[in-house]
Structures are given as structure tokens and as C-alpha cells.
Design a protein around this motif. Structure first.
Motif, PDB file in Angstrom:
ATOM      1  N   GLY A 156       0.789  -1.230   0.000  1.00 39.28           N
ATOM      2  CA  GLY A 156       0.000   0.000   0.000  1.00 39.28           C
ATOM      3  C   GLY A 156       0.818   1.276   0.000  1.00 39.28           C
ATOM      4  O   GLY A 156       1.958   1.306   0.472  1.00 39.28           O
ATOM      5  N   PHE A 157       0.204   2.324  -0.606  1.00 43.52           N
ATOM      6  CA  PHE A 157       0.729   3.689  -0.577  1.00 43.52           C
ATOM      7  C   PHE A 157      -0.339   4.567   0.065  1.00 43.52           C
ATOM      8  O   PHE A 157      -1.514   4.515  -0.340  1.00 43.52           O
ATOM      9  N   LEU A 158       0.030   5.381   1.032  1.00 47.25           N
ATOM     10  CA  LEU A 158      -0.947   6.237   1.713  1.00 47.25           C
ATOM     11  C   LEU A 158      -1.536   7.259   0.749  1.00 47.25           C
ATOM     12  O   LEU A 158      -0.807   7.868  -0.060  1.00 47.25           O
ATOM     13  N   VAL A 159      -2.853   7.449   0.841  1.00 46.50           N
ATOM     14  CA  VAL A 159      -3.543   8.446  -0.001  1.00 46.50           C
ATOM     15  C   VAL A 159      -3.012   9.833   0.291  1.00 46.50           C
ATOM     16  O   VAL A 159      -2.895  10.681  -0.603  1.00 46.50           O
ATOM     17  N   GLU A 160      -2.626  10.079   1.501  1.00 44.64           N
ATOM     18  CA  GLU A 160      -2.088  11.389   1.895  1.00 44.64           C
ATOM     19  C   GLU A 160      -0.822  11.702   1.115  1.00 44.64           C
ATOM     20  O   GLU A 160      -0.610  12.822   0.661  1.00 44.64           O
ATOM     21  N   ASP A 161       0.022  10.684   0.941  1.00 41.46           N
ATOM     22  CA  ASP A 161       1.272  10.892   0.181  1.00 41.46           C
ATOM     23  C   ASP A 161       0.965  11.127  -1.298  1.00 41.46           C
ATOM     24  O   ASP A 161       1.634  11.935  -1.969  1.00 41.46           O
ATOM     25  N   ILE A 162      -0.043  10.406  -1.804  1.00 43.65           N
ATOM     26  CA  ILE A 162      -0.446  10.603  -3.205  1.00 43.65           C
ATOM     27  C   ILE A 162      -0.955  12.026  -3.415  1.00 43.65           C
ATOM     28  O   ILE A 162      -0.631  12.684  -4.408  1.00 43.65           O
ATOM     29  N   GLU A 163      -1.750  12.515  -2.454  1.00 41.72           N
ATOM     30  CA  GLU A 163      -2.290  13.872  -2.546  1.00 41.72           C
ATOM     31  C   GLU A 163      -1.180  14.914  -2.513  1.00 41.72           C
ATOM     32  O   GLU A 163      -1.265  15.949  -3.186  1.00 41.72           O
ATOM     33  N   LYS A 164      -0.155  14.669  -1.721  1.00 42.56           N
ATOM     34  CA  LYS A 164       0.982  15.598  -1.676  1.00 42.56           C
ATOM     35  C   LYS A 164       1.681  15.663  -3.026  1.00 42.56           C
ATOM     36  O   LYS A 164       2.087  16.740  -3.485  1.00 42.56           O
ATOM     37  N   GLN A 165       1.814  14.513  -3.652  1.00 43.28           N
ATOM     38  CA  GLN A 165       2.442  14.471  -4.981  1.00 43.28           C
ATOM     39  C   GLN A 165       1.581  15.220  -6.000  1.00 43.28           C
ATOM     40  O   GLN A 165       2.104  15.961  -6.839  1.00 43.28           O
ATOM     41  N   ILE A 166       0.256  15.043  -5.910  1.00 44.90           N
ATOM     42  CA  ILE A 166      -0.666  15.756  -6.800  1.00 44.90           C
ATOM     43  C   ILE A 166      -0.573  17.254  -6.574  1.00 44.90           C
ATOM     44  O   ILE A 166      -0.576  18.053  -7.527  1.00 44.90           O
ATOM     45  N   PHE A 167      -0.458  17.674  -5.313  1.00 43.30           N
ATOM     46  CA  PHE A 167      -0.387  19.102  -4.991  1.00 43.30           C
ATOM     47  C   PHE A 167       0.857  19.751  -5.599  1.00 43.30           C
ATOM     48  O   PHE A 167       0.823  20.901  -6.039  1.00 43.30           O
ATOM     49  N   LYS A 168       1.963  19.013  -5.611  1.00 46.49           N
ATOM     50  CA  LYS A 168       3.188  19.559  -6.214  1.00 46.49           C
ATOM     51  C   LYS A 168       2.967  19.853  -7.703  1.00 46.49           C
ATOM     52  O   LYS A 168       3.387  20.888  -8.221  1.00 46.49           O
ATOM     53  N   ILE A 169       2.301  18.921  -8.376  1.00 51.39           N
ATOM     54  CA  ILE A 169       2.035  19.107  -9.807  1.00 51.39           C
ATOM     55  C   ILE A 169       1.065  20.262 -10.025  1.00 51.39           C
ATOM     56  O   ILE A 169       1.230  21.085 -10.928  1.00 51.39           O
ATOM     57  N   VAL A 170       0.017  20.333  -9.157  1.00 50.58           N
ATOM     58  CA  VAL A 170      -0.972  21.409  -9.263  1.00 50.58           C
ATOM     59  C   VAL A 170      -0.319  22.766  -9.038  1.00 50.58           C
ATOM     60  O   VAL A 170      -0.658  23.763  -9.684  1.00 50.58           O
ATOM     61  N   SER A 171       0.623  22.841  -8.129  1.00 49.62           N
ATOM     62  CA  SER A 171       1.321  24.110  -7.845  1.00 49.62           C
ATOM     63  C   SER A 171       2.020  24.629  -9.095  1.00 49.62           C
ATOM     64  O   SER A 171       1.985  25.831  -9.395  1.00 49.62           O
ATOM     65  N   LYS A 172       2.650  23.710  -9.833  1.00 41.69           N
ATOM     66  CA  LYS A 172       3.306  24.121 -11.075  1.00 41.69           C
ATOM     67  C   LYS A 172       2.277  24.615 -12.096  1.00 41.69           C
ATOM     68  O   LYS A 172       2.491  25.618 -12.778  1.00 41.69           O
ATOM     69  N   GLU A 173       1.138  23.882 -12.174  1.00 42.15           N
ATOM     70  CA  GLU A 173       0.083  24.287 -13.115  1.00 42.15           C
ATOM     71  C   GLU A 173      -0.517  25.633 -12.729  1.00 42.15           C
ATOM     72  O   GLU A 173      -0.841  26.454 -13.591  1.00 42.15           O
ATOM     73  N   MET A 174      -0.683  25.885 -11.430  1.00 44.62           N
ATOM     74  CA  MET A 174      -1.228  27.154 -10.965  1.00 44.62           C
ATOM     75  C   MET A 174      -0.303  28.317 -11.299  1.00 44.62           C
ATOM     76  O   MET A 174      -0.752  29.414 -11.630  1.00 44.62           O
ATOM     77  N   LEU A 175       0.995  28.080 -11.217  1.00 45.97           N
ATOM     78  CA  LEU A 175       1.958  29.129 -11.569  1.00 45.97           C
ATOM     79  C   LEU A 175       1.842  29.483 -13.047  1.00 45.97           C
ATOM     80  O   LEU A 175       1.810  30.668 -13.420  1.00 45.97           O
ATOM     81  N   ILE A 176       1.711  28.457 -13.899  1.00 44.96           N
ATOM     82  CA  ILE A 176       1.540  28.697 -15.339  1.00 44.96           C
ATOM     83  C   ILE A 176       0.221  29.423 -15.604  1.00 44.96           C
ATOM     84  O   ILE A 176       0.145  30.350 -16.416  1.00 44.96           O
ATOM     85  N   SER A 177      -0.838  29.020 -14.872  1.00 42.37           N
ATOM     86  CA  SER A 177      -2.151  29.650 -15.028  1.00 42.37           C
ATOM     87  C   SER A 177      -2.110  31.119 -14.622  1.00 42.37           C
ATOM     88  O   SER A 177      -2.733  31.974 -15.255  1.00 42.37           O
ATOM     89  N   LEU A 178      -1.374  31.412 -13.546  1.00 44.48           N
ATOM     90  CA  LEU A 178      -1.247  32.796 -13.092  1.00 44.48           C
ATOM     91  C   LEU A 178      -0.556  33.658 -14.137  1.00 44.48           C
ATOM     92  O   LEU A 178      -0.976  34.794 -14.413  1.00 44.48           O
ATOM     93  N   LEU A 179       0.482  33.103 -14.749  1.00 40.21           N
ATOM     94  CA  LEU A 179       1.182  33.838 -15.810  1.00 40.21           C
ATOM     95  C   LEU A 179       0.247  34.086 -17.006  1.00 40.21           C
ATOM     96  O   LEU A 179       0.253  35.165 -17.602  1.00 40.21           O
ATOM     97  N   ALA A 180      -0.583  33.071 -17.334  1.00 40.96           N
ATOM     98  CA  ALA A 180      -1.543  33.217 -18.436  1.00 40.96           C
ATOM     99  C   ALA A 180      -2.587  34.276 -18.112  1.00 40.96           C
ATOM    100  O   ALA A 180      -2.996  35.068 -18.970  1.00 40.96           O
ATOM    101  N   LEU A 181      -3.009  34.334 -16.839  1.00 41.85           N
ATOM    102  CA  LEU A 181      -3.995  35.331 -16.412  1.00 41.85           C
ATOM    103  C   LEU A 181      -3.427  36.739 -16.510  1.00 41.85           C
ATOM    104  O   LEU A 181      -4.099  37.676 -16.961  1.00 41.85           O
ATOM    105  N   ILE A 182      -2.170  36.906 -16.107  1.00 41.03           N
ATOM    106  CA  ILE A 182      -1.515  38.218 -16.197  1.00 41.03           C
ATOM    107  C   ILE A 182      -1.405  38.647 -17.671  1.00 41.03           C
ATOM    108  O   ILE A 182      -1.646  39.812 -18.016  1.00 41.03           O
ATOM    109  N   ALA A 183      -1.046  37.690 -18.527  1.00 41.15           N
ATOM    110  CA  ALA A 183      -0.950  37.991 -19.962  1.00 41.15           C
ATOM    111  C   ALA A 183      -2.311  38.398 -20.521  1.00 41.15           C
ATOM    112  O   ALA A 183      -2.406  39.320 -21.346  1.00 41.15           O
TER     113      ALA A 183
END
Length: 533
Positions: A156-183
Motif C-alpha cells: 500500500g501507498f498512503l492516499v495522503e502521500d499521493i495527494e501531496k504528490q498531486i499538490f506539487k504538480i498542481v502548484s506548477k500548473e497554478m503558476l503557469i495559469s497565473l502567468l496566463a492570467l496576467i498575460a
């Protein structure tokens, strides 16, 4: 209601759409990435559990008195190398032989998701809450050399650890989205400035109001108005202009040549100087044209032309003249009856009762006959008033004006108005009055019927007829065979024009002893199904 500026509308709308689009895309990719990570972790857990379940050392350990002594060290090494949160091996009763926490060995496995592996021998991924928390698990059964299920492997892999990994990816996507919003903010601002410059700083509601005012002015004026651009293409034309030029349908973006006398327009385009009240002839019409250039800083961008038909004023004068004649005829009828009343009063004062009764009976008989036809058989008010006026005029001029007893007309269609009817019947009957004026026994007959698809009026007189040479020019404007100081030659021309406007025709039967004018007016207006002759 508060007016929102164009700048704010564009900025707000673009930002809202950009934000919504970015939010939707981010949510979509987050969901897809999260799902992908979960699936990858589930597959990894399942593959590890399968590999462990097939290891001979693990299978052999189940034959020992204490399987955990051999299984725990092996499993812990594998767990540390693979990064799994836990690897638990248990027997068919769910008793643990391995666990990251050694204190848990020998206790029953938690989660309740071992049944499919232990009872049915399935390999699968499940999500359940165990002693370490909510986890994504890969389940594999352990088979003995005889093919019997002897245990189960749970990685087994803890769901909490999976969510942390997902959050790291989302953080990168949010940064790109913020740049797109500013543009998008910067682009929206520049776009709104550009549009505001193109609209001369006017807001959309101001442009809409100007457009509505322009249309209202364009179609309310009695003059024809058209405008062209610097290439000679028509950009606008009001209904009055189309009527004067005989145009139907849209002519927007059409070349002005062939639709309007364009020489004056091109001259104004070339020189940039306005021209006023120029008389021009176009398709047998004389029109008065005024042209004004449309200027854009130093360049001429187009021309606006206003024009009217020269004969319109003449037609107005003729119509007023007809109405004046009609009112004079009614006054003549009133005058005649006043004289008869005076005569009747005189007879009564002199005691000539028999003569008075005879006079009353004669007038009554004549009036009853005429009134029966006019009021009972001619049911249209417009025709009634015209006939009453002409009866009065005929009586004053000592002309026998007879309305055919077979005449019958119901209420006329709405598209035939009093002005047109006065021009048609008034002029034709007046022409008959003049034709019989020098006859010893002048007589005019009137017949009307609305049977069939047309309304028919027939006026016949016992005059001297029309000469053969005059027949071709009978309805030409300004033509007359009479001599006098008053302007003539317009009556029959105006009548013919009014008939044509209503989609009808006039037929003339010329004889030596009488002349018959027959008018056919379709019951349906132009554009409908007209009668044919």
C-alpha cells in the motif's frame, strides 16, 4: 441603470473568460493528473504484491512454525527499496506475518478488503483504511505448490502521500495559469484601448443611440437620401430614395452607377466641395439633388446625396386643387338646395300648396332614387362623398348625372385612400362634365361594381368624343385639347398615375356619340395577386 464603460466591459469579460478557462483547464488537468498518479500507484502496488506473492522464499516460509521470522526481513528490504508505505503478508485467516510496525505482527489485518484475494484468488487494487491510515492497496493471493491459496500480500501507498504528490504538480500548473492570467489582463487592456480609439472614444450605447437616431432621421425625412463611400459603393439609402428611384430590395455595397445619376457624386468625391439644388433628369423624372462630402481629416471618405422629385410639389398643388374643387362642389350642392328651400318657402307663403307638394314630391322622388343607390348600393363612404359632390355640381350645371341602378360596391380595401380615389373619379367625372358642357342635353352615366378580382368604375358621356390624333397623348402630362388661361392637362394624367400606383389600368372607348372611361383597380395591393385584364 448604471452605464458600464466599454473599457470595463472588455476588461471584465476577457478576464472572466480567461479566469474561467484557466480554472476549467487547471481543474481538468489536476483531475487527470491526480487520476493518473492514483492509477500508477495502484498498478505499482499490485505489481509489487504480485512479485512478492510469487517469491519461493515467501511461499516456503508458510511451512515454518513461525513464518514471520523469515518473511519480515525480506519484506522490509523490499518496502524500503520500492518506497511503499507498507507491505503486509497474512495467512488465510488474515493474521499478519509482516508489518512496518513489528508490534502489529500476529494481529488481524484491517480494511476488510482481502476476501476477493483469499477466497477467489483475484489480483486487484483497492482503497481502504488500515492501521496506518487511508491507503491505495495492491492485493495478490499466495498459492502453495499444490495451487491452494495459503495467504495474501497487501502492498500500500498512503492516499495522503499521493495527494501531496498531486499538490506539487498542481502548484506548477497554478503558476503557469497565473502567468496566463496576467498575460490576458495586459492583452485585454491593450485591446480595449485600441477599440476605444477606433470608436472615437464613444461608448457602445452612445454608438447605438447615434445609429438609431440616424435611422430615424434617414427614414422620417420626405427627401430621398443615399450615401456612398470613396469607391462609389452605396453604404445607405432610405425608403424614400428607393421609391423615387424605383428600387426594391437591398442595394447596400452595390455600385451607384446605374442606380442614380452619379456624375455629380463623383465630382464631389473628387473636389470635396458640396453642391446644392442641381436639377437632373433620371428615368423620365426631374429631380433636385444636393451633395455633401464626408470628410475624414484631409480625405474625402464619401458623399451624402439628398434629392426630391420636382413634380412632387406640382402633385401636391394638384391634390389641393382637387380637394378645393371637391369642397366647392359640396358648397354648390348646398347652394342649390338652399335655393330650392327658398322657392318652396315662397310657394307656401303664396298659398300655392299644390305646387309646393308637387315640387316636394318631385325632389323627394329624385332624391330617393339617387339616395337608394348612393347609400344602399354604394357602401363605401369615400365613393359616396365624391358622388354626392358630383351630383350637386351636375345639378347646378344642369347636367343629367345618372348612377346606374345596377351599381353595387362594398367597402373598398384599405390601400385605396380618399386622395387617390378623388384624383381618379374626380378628374374623370370632371373631364366628362367639360366634354358635355356645350351639348343641348348633356348626360353622364356612372357605373360601379366590385364583382370579381377588380373594382370597376365606368363613366360615360354623350359629348363629342376624342379625336384619333389625341388618343395616344390622352394621359400625357400637360396635354390638353382645351383652350384657357388656367393650367390644364394634369387631370387625366394625375388620374392615370393614381391608378398605376394602385396596380390598375384605365381603358377608353371612344365613339362619335359617347366616350366611356373604365377604371380597373385590383382588390389586392401591389405585391399581392392582382387582377389581370
Amino acid at each position: 441603470m448604471v452605464k458600464v464603460s466599454l473599457h470595463k466591459k472588455i476588461l471584465g469579460l476577457t478576464l472572466s473568460l480567461s479566469f474561467l478557462l484557466i480554472l476549467l483547464l487547471t481543474s481538468y488537468y489536476t483531475h487527470m493528473n491526480g487520476k493518473q498518479i492514483e492509477e500508477e500507484r495502484g498498478r505499482l502496488a499490485l505489481e509489487i504484491s504480485k512479485s512478492i506473492s510469487l517469491m519461493p522464499s515467501i511461499i516456503e516460509a508458510f511451512e515454518l512454525e513461525d513464518p514471520s521470522e523469515r518473511i519480515q526481513p525480506i519484506v522490509e528490504k523490499i518496502r524500503q527499496k520500492t518506497g511503499a508505505e507498507f507491505i503486509v503478508i497474512g495467512n488465510t485467516q488474515g493474521i499478519r506475518y509482516s508489518h512496518p510496525k513489528e508490534s502489529e505482527i500476529g494481529r488481524k489485518m484491517i480494511g476488510g478488503d482481502n476476501i476477493r484475494a483469499i477466497e477467489e484468488g483475484e489480483y486487484y487494487v483497492s482503497e481502504a483504511r488500515g492501521s496506518l491510515g487511508l491507503s491505495m492497496r495492491g492485493k495478490s493471493p499466495i498459492f502453495s505448490e499444490d495451487g491452494d491459496i495459503i495467504g495474501v500480500v497487501s502492498v500500500g501507498f498512503l492516499v495522503e502521500d499521493i495527494e501531496k504528490q498531486i499538490f506539487k504538480i498542481v502548484s506548477k500548473e497554478m503558476l503557469i495559469s497565473l502567468l496566463a492570467l496576467i498575460a490576458s489582463i495586459i492583452g485585454s487592456y491593450l485591446l480595449s484601448r485600441s477599440i476605444r480609439k477606433d470608436t472615437l472614444g464613444l461608448e457602445p450605447y452612445e454608438i447605438a443611440n447615434l445609429y438609431k437616431e440616424k435611422n430615424a432621421v434617414l427614414h422620417s425625412v420626405q427627401e430621398g437620401i443615399l450615401s456612398i463611400n470613396n469607391k462609389g459603393m452605396i453604404t445607405s439609402m432610405n425608403q424614400r430614395a428607393k421609391a423615387l428611384l424605383g428600387i426594391s430590395g437591398s442595394v447596400r455595397h452595390s455600385k451607384v452607377d446605374g442606380l442614380f445619376p452619379s456624375s455629380q457624386l463623383y465630382e464631389v468625391l473628387k473636389t470635396g466641395h458640396p453642391q446644392f439644388d442641381k436639377e437632373m433628369t433620371w428615368k423620365e423624372k426631374t429631380i433636385i439633388v444636393s451633395c455633401t462630402p464626408i470628410l475624414d481629416e484631409k480625405n474625402v471618405r464619401g458623399v451624402v446625396a439628398s434629392f426630391r422629385e420636382k413634380t412632387e410639389i406640382e402633385q401636391m398643388i394638384n391634390t389641393l386643387s382637387e380637394m378645393k374643387t371637391y369642397s366647392e362642389e359640396l358648397r354648390a350642392q348646398t347652394h342649390e338646395f338652399t335655393n330650392k328651400l327658398y322657392a318652396l318657402s315662397g310657394l307656401l307663403q303664396l298659398g300655392e300648396y299644390d305646387e309646393a307638394i308637387k315640387m316636394i314630391q318631385g325632389e323627394t322622388s329624385e332624391l330617393e332614387f339617387q339616395n337608394q343607390i348612393v347609400f344602399k348600393q354604394i357602401k363605401d363612404t369615400k365613393v359616396q362623398v365624391i358622388l354626392l359632390g358630383k351630383l350637386g355640381k351636375a345639378s347646378e350645371k344642369k347636367i343629367v348625372f345618372e348612377i346606374d341602378s345596377e351599381s353595387y360596391i362594398d367597402k373598398l380595401p384599405e390601400h385605396i385612400n380618399l386622395s387617390q380615389l378623388t384624383l381618379i373619379l374626380g378628374n374623370i367625372i370632371d373631364n366628362a362634365f367639360e366634354a358635355v358642357a356645350s351639348k343641348k342635353s348633356p348626360s353622364i352615366k356612372f357605373f360601379a361594381t366590385d364583382l370579381g378580382e377588380d373594382i370597376i368604375f365606368e363613366v360615360s358621356d354623350n359629348g363629342y368624343g376624342i379625336s384619333d390624333k389625341d388618343m395616344p397623348e390622352l394621359f400625357e402630362r400637360g396635354f390638353t385639347s382645351k383652350i384657357g388661361e388656367n393650367p390644364r392637362g394634369y387631370g387625366l394624367s394625375n388620374a392615370n398615375k393614381a391608378v398605376s400606383e394602385l396596380g390598375g389600368i384605365i381603358e377608353v372607348q371612344n365613339g362619335k356619340e359617347n366616350t366611356v372611361f373604365t377604371v380597373y383597380l385590383p382588390k389586392k395591393p401591389l405585391g399581392g395577386k392582382n387582377g389581370e385584364h
